[in-house]
Design an enzyme around this catalytic site. Structure first.
Site, PDB file in Angstrom:
ATOM      1  N   ASP A   1       4.313  46.902 -33.661  1.00  0.00           N
ATOM      2  CA  ASP A   1       3.693  47.455 -34.795  1.00  0.00           C
ATOM      3  C   ASP A   1       3.612  46.520 -36.197  1.00  0.00           C
ATOM      4  O   ASP A   1       4.541  45.399 -36.048  1.00  0.00           O
ATOM      5  CB  ASP A   1       3.971  48.920 -35.248  1.00  0.00           C
ATOM      6  CG  ASP A   1       2.952  49.612 -35.982  1.00  0.00           C
ATOM      7  OD1 ASP A   1       1.970  49.195 -36.443  1.00  0.00           O
ATOM      8  OD2 ASP A   1       2.952  50.926 -36.076  1.00  0.00           O
TER       9      ASP A   1
HETATM   10  C1  NOJ Z   1       0.737  50.432 -38.665  1.00  0.00           C
HETATM   11  C2  NOJ Z   1       0.454  51.686 -37.854  1.00  0.00           C
HETATM   12  O1  NOJ Z   1       1.724  52.241 -37.618  1.00  0.00           O
HETATM   13  C3  NOJ Z   1      -0.321  51.214 -36.747  1.00  0.00           C
HETATM   14  O2  NOJ Z   1      -0.633  52.594 -36.049  1.00  0.00           O
HETATM   15  C4  NOJ Z   1      -1.505  50.516 -36.709  1.00  0.00           C
HETATM   16  O3  NOJ Z   1      -2.388  50.100 -35.715  1.00  0.00           O
HETATM   17  C5  NOJ Z   1      -1.195  49.317 -37.686  1.00  0.00           C
HETATM   18  N1  NOJ Z   1      -0.251  49.274 -38.720  1.00  0.00           N
HETATM   19  C6  NOJ Z   1      -2.351  48.180 -37.791  1.00  0.00           C
HETATM   20  O4  NOJ Z   1      -2.944  48.550 -39.004  1.00  0.00           O
END
Ligand code: NOJ
Length: 788
Positions: A314
């Site tokens: 993530d």
């Molecule tokens: C953080 C989030 O937890 C995740 O769900 C998302 O896909 C990513 N950022 C990218 O934006």
């Protein structure tokens, strides 16, 4: 039909008809055998074709990798964020230059054919090996035609509509240059304090699994080479929804048996459906954060479940391992790669430290190669090596995006997501000649309709409730009054305005807003009051400790209730709220979530009765925050409380009921249904047999309508404690007024299996209860035994 599917259909047919097989006509038996034979042949043919194409892909990737430098290989593992959206705390820099040097595997937050072409051209014309880029984005509930937030979508209990919503999203996204969505999120969510419950399908592993798989099919189609197929990303692996205290990014700590039985099934189902990528979650899991958790990402995901695609961290998830306390950036980058994280989102820990770790022999060349290979394989499967511009087609973008068809499908999907929580005296649907006071900060509002995580959605294109009502009932007499600011609470306002909510207090004082609304209500026959959260109060980083309606909105509602006029409360919110007062004092309540671009039209159709609501909650609505986590499939305890007695030593509160306000599976209709007692065709089965459980469902009210008939099982005694009931099936049936249908569920051995204390997945002979009903609380029951 593909061989595997055909085999599954035959298997299901045989299971359902097992009791009749001895009476079956000879010709039917021969037909069945012939079909089984041809399905087996098809499967064998497909296996050979897959093996041949895998061989071709391996040879291609091996050849390409033989030309790559170490830097270029590490470059494939790098995923910077560049473009229109900010979805994390830091932004990537110098991306164009890195692409030219072959130091980028993909980018995210960039879309439109023009913007994507610019970057893809850099990779194809300027980088040494011309390796195409992946283009990722959070296409969560629609790309530009926005559909209900996932929690709302799941309330439709309609898998084909859910798959359709993912298909619409993928068609639009792929026409806009994208080839990868960071969806579906399949985290089991049982804590409405956690803002990301909005992006989930709620609390149930069975329903969550079916929905996760449907979304993957919708995004990826049956072949990634299709022009409108995009990579799905199953997230957040794993247990992100179990963050302690409902606080985002917080620790999780859970027994393996709970993990396997309750939290892991949706990830597994989405992977079994063919999801090509997985996102590691931010959270700690029993001492090792997911991003660096080898047991999770390699032993379980790849070795046990057979996942073949790639894992992305993530947003700065690798860097954050330093704050988790696992070491400096070099150490945590090496640990993450070793654990099974293949791609580094934004943090550039891989890009800046892996070479040194290799030189210091902290990692091997083989792990870098493996991660690089996995990413190249996904690009190959998408057909990007054959055509790097596959997703760049301005003509397709013009016809596909926000088409009339997509908008009308979005309206239909939005209608299916709405849940009627209360409807005393059949206040709804509204009589078309009634004089309506339409009140509330969300009544004439476009900005919030598309909800949180609304990707490239443009709120200005959304339909407000006021507009929707004028479209659905042009002659209706409607007076509008705002009644309250959407948010007055200074702490919340400060936080959400700092993050883009742009909420400004109305020129009128709060008192004047309320008194204007009260006089509008007094002059009307009915007040329709549209209240809830600001869209930006849901989704990532929006945990709340209080789930009541915001105080200023509640004050408005109380003032309106004091007029004595009948009130319809229309709710928009990203999570279950605590609505005890509202339930006790407001005759009609309709939950609409944030339902997307067509929100206003869909809500209006429900309000005036053009559509009869049939949605059912997928997350329990608690009475108060103190009850959380509250979910229907809990364990019994040794001292279960009967809900009535005053006995002291029972598992209960002294200041609140144990029961939810609205249970899982709950939702009303404008009509009424009666479900008969459950009939079983036998009371005992062996593991090779099945039992059919049947009920008669009758539409006893004044409208045609749909009922979601839900089927639960309880394993009464087990080698380990088992939930009080678990959803095992459901059918959404349409019944004309007065009509009856029988609904049958087939009980088989595989639905009785669970992970025991040795993590062995097996059923145990013994007694079971069967419950069938319109929600998880109001059921009729019967019982059967499983013998050896
Ligand atoms: C953080 C989030 O937890 C995740 O769900 C998302 O896909 C990513 N950022 C990218 O934006």
């Amino acid at each position: 039909m593909k061989g595997q599917q055909l085999r599954k259909t035959i298997k299901r047919y045989i299971q359902m008809n097992i009791n009749k097989i001895h009476n079956m006509k000879k010709s039917t038996c021969i037909f069945l055998l012939a079909t089984i034979f041809s399905a087996n042949n098809l499967v064998a043919q497909q296996k050979r074709a897959t093996a041949a194409s895998d061989k071709k892909m391996n040879a291609f990737v091996t050849n390409l990798m033989s030309k790559m430098t170490l830097d270029e290989k590490i470059g494939q593992l790098n995923l910077p964020a560049v473009g229109f959206d900010v979805t994390g705390p830091i932004l990537s820099e110098g991306v164009d230059e890195k692409i030219e040097k072959g130091l980028v595997g993909g980018v995210f937050n960039t879309f439109t054919p023009q913007a994507v072409r610019k970057l893809q051209e850099l990779a194809i014309t300027k980088s040494r090996l011309k390796i195409p880029l992946l283009f990722g984005y959070d296409v969560i509930h629609g790309h530009k035609t926005i559909m209900p937030i996932p929690l709302g979508l799941s309330a439709s209990w309609d898998l084909s509509l859910i798959e359709k919503s993912a298909r619409i999203a993928a068609r639009e996204a792929s026409a806009d240059g994208l080839n990868w969505t960071f969806s579906p999120m399949v985290d089991i969510a049982r804590d409405p304090r956690w803002g990301r419950i909005a992006e989930s399908s709620g609390e149930d592993p069975y329903l969550g699994s079916l929905i996760g798989a449907a979304m993957v099919r919708g995004y990826q189609t049956n072949d990634l080479a299709n022009k409108d197929a995009i990579l799905a990303c199953v997230k957040h692996f794993a247990l992100y929804g179990a963050a302690e205290a409902g606080r985002d990014y917080n620790t999780t700590d859970m027994s393996l048996i709970k993990m396997y039985n309750e939290y892991l099934p949706p990830y597994k189902a989405a992977i079994d459906a063919g999801a090509e990528t997985v996102m590691a979650s931010f959270n700690d899991i029993n001492g090792t954060p997911a991003t660096a958790n080898k047991w999770l990402l390699t032993d379980l995901l790849r070795n046990q479940w057979g996942f073949k695609g790639f894992v992305v961290s993530d947003y700065t998830g690798i860097n954050e391992l330093t704050a988790h306390g696992l070491g400096d950036l070099k150490t945590v980058s090496a640990k993450s790669l070793e654990a099974g994280t293949d791609m580094d989102m934004v943090g550039e820990g891989f890009l800046t430290t892996l070479k040194q770790s290799l030189q210091e022999k902290k990692i091997t060349q083989a792990v870098i190669d493996l991660a690089c290979r996995r990413i190249l394989e996904s690009k190959y499967k998408l057909g990007l090596f054959a055509n790097p511009y596959k997703y760049i087609d301005e003509e397709r973008a013009k016809t596909e995006i926000l088409s009339q068809k997509n908008r009308s499908d979005a309206k239909m999907i939005a209608e299916a997501s709405m849940v009627l929580l209360k409807n005393n005296n059949q206040l709804l649907p509204l009589k078309k000649n009634a004089k309506i006071a339409l009140i509330g900060p969300l009544a004439d509002n476009k900005r919030d309709m598309i909800g949180n995580w609304s990707a490239a959605g443009d709120w200005k294109l959304a339909i407000s409730v006021l507009e929707g009502l004028k479209n659905a009932a042009p002659d209706m007499d409607i007076t509008y009054a705002k009644g309250a600011n959407l948010v007055d609470d200074p702490a919340i306002l400060k936080q959400i305005n700092a993050n883009g909510a742009e909420i400004v207090a109305d020129e009128k004082s709060p008192e004047k807003l309320i008194s204007d609304a009260v006089s509008a209500a007094k002059k009307a026959d009915i007040a329709v009051v549209v209240l809830g959260e600001s869209a930006i109060m849901g989704g990532e980083a929006t945990s709340r400790t209080n789930l009541d309606l915001l105080p200023n909105q509640k004050e408005l509602l109380k003032a309106l209730a004091a007029t004595g006029k009948p009130i319809v409360l229309v709710l928009m919110n990203s999570r279950p709220l605590t609505l005890e007062w509202e339930d006790a004092n407001i005759p009609s309540i309709l939950e609409t979530w944030f339902s997307g671009t067509e929100a206003g039209n869909a809500i209006a159709d429900v309000l005036v009765g053009n559509y009869n609501p049939a949605g059912k909650l997928t997350a329990t609505f608690p009475r108060n925050v103190g009850q959380i986590p509250l979910y229907y499939n809990h364990k019994s305890t040794g001292r279960p409380y009967d809900g009535v007695s005053n006995e002291k030593f029972k598992s209960r509160y002294i200041d609140s009921s144990n029961d939810p306000l609205y249970p899982f599976g709950y939702g009303l209709s404008y009509t009424s249904f009666e479900i008969s007692p459950v009939k079983l065709n036998r009371n005992t089965m062996t593991s090779a047999q099945t039992i059919q459980a049947t009920v008669e469902v009758k539409n006893t009210g004044g409208y045609d309508g749909e009922e979601v008939v839900q089927f639960y099982i309880q394993d009464i005694y087990g080698s380990v404690t088992r939930p009080v009931k678990e959803l095992k099936g459901f059918q959404k049936v349409f019944l004309k007024k007065g009509e009856s249908k029988s609904v049958t569920f087939t009980i088989n051995n595989s639905m009785l299996k669970f992970y025991n204390s040795d993590l062995k997945f097996a059923s145990e002979p013994g007694d079971f209860n069967v419950f069938i009903g319109a929600n998880s609380r109001d059921t009729k029951s019967s019982g059967f035994s499983l013998t050896k």
